[in-house]
Write a protein that holds these residues in place. Structure first.
Motif, PDB file in Angstrom:
ATOM      1  N   SER A  92       0.971  -1.185  -0.137  1.00  8.24           N
ATOM      2  CA  SER A  92      -0.065  -0.115   0.092  1.00  8.24           C
ATOM      3  C   SER A  92       0.899   1.327  -0.028  1.00  8.24           C
ATOM      4  CB  SER A  92      -0.966  -0.113   1.133  1.00  8.24           C
ATOM      5  OG  SER A  92      -0.238   0.417   2.575  1.00  8.24           O
ATOM      6  N   HIS A  93       0.264   2.294   0.237  1.00 10.64           N
ATOM      7  CA  HIS A  93       1.073   3.529   0.345  1.00 10.64           C
ATOM      8  C   HIS A  93       1.653   3.891   1.615  1.00 10.64           C
ATOM      9  CE1 HIS A  93      -2.010   5.321   3.094  1.00 10.64           C
ATOM     10  NE2 HIS A  93      -2.820   4.859   2.446  1.00 10.64           N
ATOM     11  N   GLY A 140       2.839  -6.717  -3.377  1.00  9.65           N
ATOM     12  CA  GLY A 140       2.397  -5.505  -4.206  1.00  9.65           C
ATOM     13  C   GLY A 140       3.136  -5.182  -5.147  1.00  9.65           C
ATOM     14  N   ALA A 141       2.416  -4.505  -6.335  1.00  9.80           N
ATOM     15  CA  ALA A 141       3.118  -4.251  -7.406  1.00  9.80           C
ATOM     16  C   ALA A 141       2.978  -2.461  -7.258  1.00  9.80           C
ATOM     17  CB  ALA A 141       2.427  -4.429  -8.636  1.00  9.80           C
ATOM     18  N   THR A 147       0.586   4.852  -5.383  1.00  7.57           N
ATOM     19  CA  THR A 147       2.058   4.441  -4.736  1.00  7.57           C
ATOM     20  C   THR A 147       3.087   4.630  -5.831  1.00  7.57           C
ATOM     21  OG1 THR A 147       1.657   2.068  -5.221  1.00  7.57           O
ATOM     22  CG2 THR A 147       0.987   2.953  -3.282  1.00  7.57           C
ATOM     23  N   MET A 148       2.710   4.771  -7.004  1.00 12.09           N
ATOM     24  CA  MET A 148       3.877   5.020  -8.129  1.00 12.09           C
ATOM     25  C   MET A 148       4.947   5.829  -7.701  1.00 12.09           C
ATOM     26  SD  MET A 148       3.393   2.848 -10.537  1.00 12.09           S
ATOM     27  CE  MET A 148       4.237   3.651 -12.030  1.00 12.09           C
ATOM     28  N   GLU A 149       4.469   7.099  -7.319  1.00  6.68           N
ATOM     29  CA  GLU A 149       5.663   8.058  -6.923  1.00  6.68           C
ATOM     30  C   GLU A 149       6.328   7.679  -5.605  1.00  6.68           C
ATOM     31  OE1 GLU A 149       5.841  12.697  -6.253  1.00  6.68           O
ATOM     32  OE2 GLU A 149       4.102  12.228  -7.172  1.00  6.68           O
ATOM     33  N   ARG A 150       5.688   7.310  -4.861  1.00 11.20           N
ATOM     34  CA  ARG A 150       6.547   6.875  -3.403  1.00 11.20           C
ATOM     35  C   ARG A 150       7.121   5.642  -3.656  1.00 11.20           C
ATOM     36  NH1 ARG A 150       4.085   6.311   2.729  1.00 11.20           N
ATOM     37  NH2 ARG A 150       5.955   6.752   3.614  1.00 11.20           N
ATOM     38  N   PHE A 151       6.567   4.752  -4.116  1.00  9.26           N
ATOM     39  CA  PHE A 151       7.313   3.349  -4.350  1.00  9.26           C
ATOM     40  C   PHE A 151       7.579   2.975  -5.799  1.00  9.26           C
ATOM     41  CE2 PHE A 151       4.936   2.375  -0.287  1.00  9.26           C
ATOM     42  CZ  PHE A 151       5.925   3.032   0.613  1.00  9.26           C
ATOM     43  N   PRO A 152       8.589   3.820  -6.555  1.00  5.15           N
ATOM     44  CA  PRO A 152       8.678   3.525  -7.873  1.00  5.15           C
ATOM     45  C   PRO A 152       9.126   1.935  -8.353  1.00  5.15           C
ATOM     46  CG  PRO A 152      10.540   5.113  -7.064  1.00  5.15           C
ATOM     47  CD  PRO A 152       9.571   4.779  -5.912  1.00  5.15           C
ATOM     48  N   THR A 164      -2.149  -6.197  -7.647  1.00  6.02           N
ATOM     49  CA  THR A 164      -2.555  -5.009  -7.775  1.00  6.02           C
ATOM     50  C   THR A 164      -3.867  -4.721  -6.983  1.00  6.02           C
ATOM     51  OG1 THR A 164      -3.498  -5.235  -9.924  1.00  6.02           O
ATOM     52  CG2 THR A 164      -1.583  -4.679  -9.951  1.00  6.02           C
ATOM     53  N   ASN A 165      -4.361  -6.031  -6.359  1.00  8.58           N
ATOM     54  CA  ASN A 165      -5.639  -5.741  -5.457  1.00  8.58           C
ATOM     55  C   ASN A 165      -5.454  -6.798  -4.347  1.00  8.58           C
ATOM     56  OD1 ASN A 165      -6.911  -8.238  -6.187  1.00  8.58           O
ATOM     57  ND2 ASN A 165      -7.333  -7.298  -8.273  1.00  8.58           N
TER      58      ASN A 165
END
Length: 227
Positions: free
Chosen positions: A40-41, A65-66, A71-76, A104-105
């Motif tokens: 997650s974030h 988790g992918a 979350t793309m920016e925080r966990f690239p 992804t879910n």
């Protein structure tokens, strides 16, 4: 009257607190076959998973988790990858961590984590499931649907609602997530995604009041009919 945060009225705060309490299960921690940390974030999931491992509650962690749009920016490099790095920085041996990097879910978290464990020939009787605080109940309802043969203990960090809002930095975002999670507990059993959970009438009423007053960015909208 304002609530403890300037973004939220006193009445809305009371409703948010009710949902916050309902979403958590307060399970007693027990020794389990594996810890599964849901991506997650929130890096607090990895912190809690690491702490539980270091306390000896399970011999292995799977981080799953992918990425999602949040979350793309925080966990690239992906949620699971960043979770592992954080857990290792806290003292967890890298050899004690397996990664699942495609989910992804929440349903995929469990489907794919089970596959990773099977591929590693790890027998699983019980799961110590680590999630965000307000996702405990939905995570349990999902794993009971996807992986009903395992015993599950749910865990998370234990901040107050006010403390969690401070850690995220937005009261509205957190309350929106509480509302969206409750909606999924209502709707997802109808779709066969999770098992039914008993939802008290006061929780449904709080959800409806918050949703109708604008805490709705995480609400699933009905699909528009095609032309």
């Amino acid at each position: 009257m304002r609530g403890p945060h300037p973004e939220i009225s006193g009445d809305a705060w009371a409703d948010a607190q009710l949902l916050w309490d309902y979403h958590q299960l307060h399970h007693k921690i027990q020794s389990c076959s594996v810890i599964i940390g849901l991506g997650s974030h929130d890096l607090g999931v990895a912190t809690q998973a690491a702490q539980l491992y270091l306390e000896g509650w399970a011999p292995l962690i799977v981080f799953s988790g992918a990425n999602s749009p949040t979350t793309m920016e925080r966990f690239p490099r992906g949620e699971a990858v960043h979770y592992r790095e954080h857990a290792v920085s806290l003292g967890v041996p890298d050899s004690a961590i397996l990664l699942e990097t495609h989910a992804t879910n929440t349903a995929e978290n469990f489907e794919f984590s089970r596959g990773v464990l099977q591929a590693a020939s790890v027998p699983i009787i019980s799961v110590l499931l680590v999630s965000k605080p307000y996702e405990q109940r939905r995570s349990l309802a999902t794993v009971m649907k996807i992986w009903p043969e395992v015993d599950v203990v749910c865990a998370s960090e234990r901040p107050s609602l006010a403390e969690y809002i401070d850690s995220i930095g937005s009261a509205k975002r957190v309350v929106d997530m509480l509302v969206g999670t409750l909606q999924r507990l209502i709707e997802y059993p109808k779709k066969g995604f999770i098992v039914d959970q008993e939802i008290p009438a006061e929780a449904i009423a709080a959800y409806e009041r918050l949703r109708d007053s604008g805490f709705d960015s995480r609400v699933i909208r009905p699909a528009k009919p095609g032309r």
